[in-house]
Design an enzyme around this catalytic site. Sequence first.
Site, PDB file in Angstrom:
ATOM      1  N   ALA A 234      33.035  15.541  14.903  1.00  0.00           N
ATOM      2  CA  ALA A 234      33.954  14.865  13.983  1.00  0.00           C
ATOM      3  C   ALA A 234      35.364  15.381  14.221  1.00  0.00           C
ATOM      4  O   ALA A 234      35.634  16.578  14.078  1.00  0.00           O
ATOM      5  CB  ALA A 234      33.540  15.112  12.536  1.00  0.00           C
ATOM      6  N   THR A 280      32.112  19.869  13.316  1.00  0.00           N
ATOM      7  CA  THR A 280      33.546  19.637  13.265  1.00  0.00           C
ATOM      8  C   THR A 280      34.146  19.884  14.644  1.00  0.00           C
ATOM      9  O   THR A 280      33.571  20.584  15.481  1.00  0.00           O
ATOM     10  CB  THR A 280      34.254  20.615  12.303  1.00  0.00           C
ATOM     11  OG1 THR A 280      34.232  21.932  12.861  1.00  0.00           O
ATOM     12  CG2 THR A 280      33.616  20.624  10.934  1.00  0.00           C
ATOM     13  N   ASP A 281      35.307  19.303  14.905  1.00  0.00           N
ATOM     14  CA  ASP A 281      36.104  19.770  16.023  1.00  0.00           C
ATOM     15  C   ASP A 281      36.668  21.140  15.642  1.00  0.00           C
ATOM     16  O   ASP A 281      36.452  21.623  14.514  1.00  0.00           O
ATOM     17  CB  ASP A 281      37.219  18.763  16.333  1.00  0.00           C
ATOM     18  CG  ASP A 281      37.698  18.839  17.782  1.00  0.00           C
ATOM     19  OD1 ASP A 281      37.478  19.882  18.435  1.00  0.00           O
ATOM     20  OD2 ASP A 281      38.295  17.862  18.269  1.00  0.00           O
ATOM     21  N   ALA A 282      37.376  21.781  16.541  1.00  0.00           N
ATOM     22  CA  ALA A 282      37.866  23.137  16.311  1.00  0.00           C
ATOM     23  C   ALA A 282      38.700  23.205  15.028  1.00  0.00           C
ATOM     24  O   ALA A 282      39.686  22.479  14.870  1.00  0.00           O
ATOM     25  CB  ALA A 282      38.698  23.596  17.509  1.00  0.00           C
TER      26      ALA A 282
END
Length: 561
Positions: A234, A280-282
């Site tokens: 995401a 999640t993305d970073a």
Amino acid sequence: MMDLKQAPFHLCDADIVWVEKTLEQMTLEEKIGQLFCPIGYSTEPEYLNMLLDFHIGGLFFRDGAGREMRDTFAYAQEHSKIPLLIPSNLEAGGDGAATDGTPYGKQMACAAAGDKKYAYRLGKIACTEAAALGINWAFAPVIDIDMNYHNPITNIRTYGDDPDIVCEFAGEYIRAARESNMAVSIKHFPGDGVDERDQHLLTSVNSLSITQWDESFGKVYQRLINESALTVMAGHIAMPAYQEFFNSTTGKKPVPASLSKELLNGLLRGKLGFNGLIITDATPMVGFTAAMARHLSVPTAIENGCDMFLFNKDLAEDYQFMMEGYQKGILSEKRLLEANRRILALKAALHLHEKTAAHALVPKEDTLTVLKCSQHIKWTQELADQAITLVKDTQNLLPVNAQKYPRILLEILGDFPSNDRVLNQVKEELEKRAFQVSIYQKENFEMGVDNVKNFKEKYDLVIYIGNVENASNMTTSRLNWYTFWGQGNNVPWFVDEVPTLFISVANPYHLLDVPMIKTYINCYSNNEYFLKAVIGKITGESLFKGKSPIDPFCGREELSC
């Protein structure tokens, strides 16, 4: 309760028993820890033990030497109570996992080569070599659609601007990953490549209407979910159309998908039917950090639909935020258990529990021989030959030879660590063919500059190398010049005085900034095999075969002249 026998996990009864038994025996501290996938900054055992003390569910490292990475993952797995997910950015080859892995080529190179077998080979090389190190999760393929040539972070990381091509090529990558028992993470939901801004720096926006999204990104995500992609990443990307569709009170402030219940539960889980793991993305990216106070965003990301939390501002602090969020009811017991169940289901789908029992979570050292093996190098050379694209040559310059153009001024544009490597190899390849090569040096304007006569007396041909790589935290990937009131030989003032050639080894849209240059080539990758191939092509040793998967003229007719 979710059905783990269904797609994408497809677990058998014994797998499900392991998931439920493991979950039942976990402490609260372990359940909180499993939500985290931090990035490692050291391979020292003391540092690794510190990470493992938080009961982490996964561990990510940037690429390092293959043997060191393999030994690091072996130590981490040996000292982890529950087997770890070990992800890597496997977007362009085995070099995403190991510095001594095969640098195959960017996704856009595969699309330019025109056959989905090249995307399969990308997945095969990347995932086979990564698996030899003990990696089990590819943060790839990128399934963003390159709709906006101003976007600084997508371009050559994508398969181009055609959703059907993205579907076909990404599907082949996934097929190859599955053969290596590697999970994929299709990214970056709900889709990058529309906004001209970078989610590393702010919450960017996918501004498509519902109909437009359904016919583009929606088609791609639905197709790959149907093909049992195990995980979705995401992004910190808002999508107002669907967020308002599922909740008319969302307001004007962009909410990143990584925190959006509407996008994660309403669109991804609901409409698209995704039952796999969402990560999640970073989370140090500003698109996430500026969206909400961190003590709230950490537990809210899980509560609103993500199952794992990627990277940290500070692991100890984020762990505390997650624990306090659970204790305060921001993160519910239901979501904590659901997230852990999916994390364990992913591990079971990858047979990590069985590999633990067999002491086989990380392969033996002799499997490292797959790194840069002869077959992978052969495939890489073929990709370079098939992908490199002659975009225009309206001056009929090509091919060039040392008899007609003996003296070359060679200039590199971009400011990246790879500059010296790229420049030196191109110079070497040209000199092998008897060209006399001068490398551009910044002028001392106090000493004067070349006029037309002087310039023409010194050079017969100018070659620019555009080495403006994809890099996070950059607002643009445009060309910048070193010039003083148009003076100096860096800026292409001389295109009607001396033949000039532009070779882009990264961003495929540089014609926007150099429309005056009449011969332009896109390579899509700057590894040694592509650099060698492009010099062979400009000197007539092989033909140009690539076809652009995007519009290199940026919708501007004058750029084609």
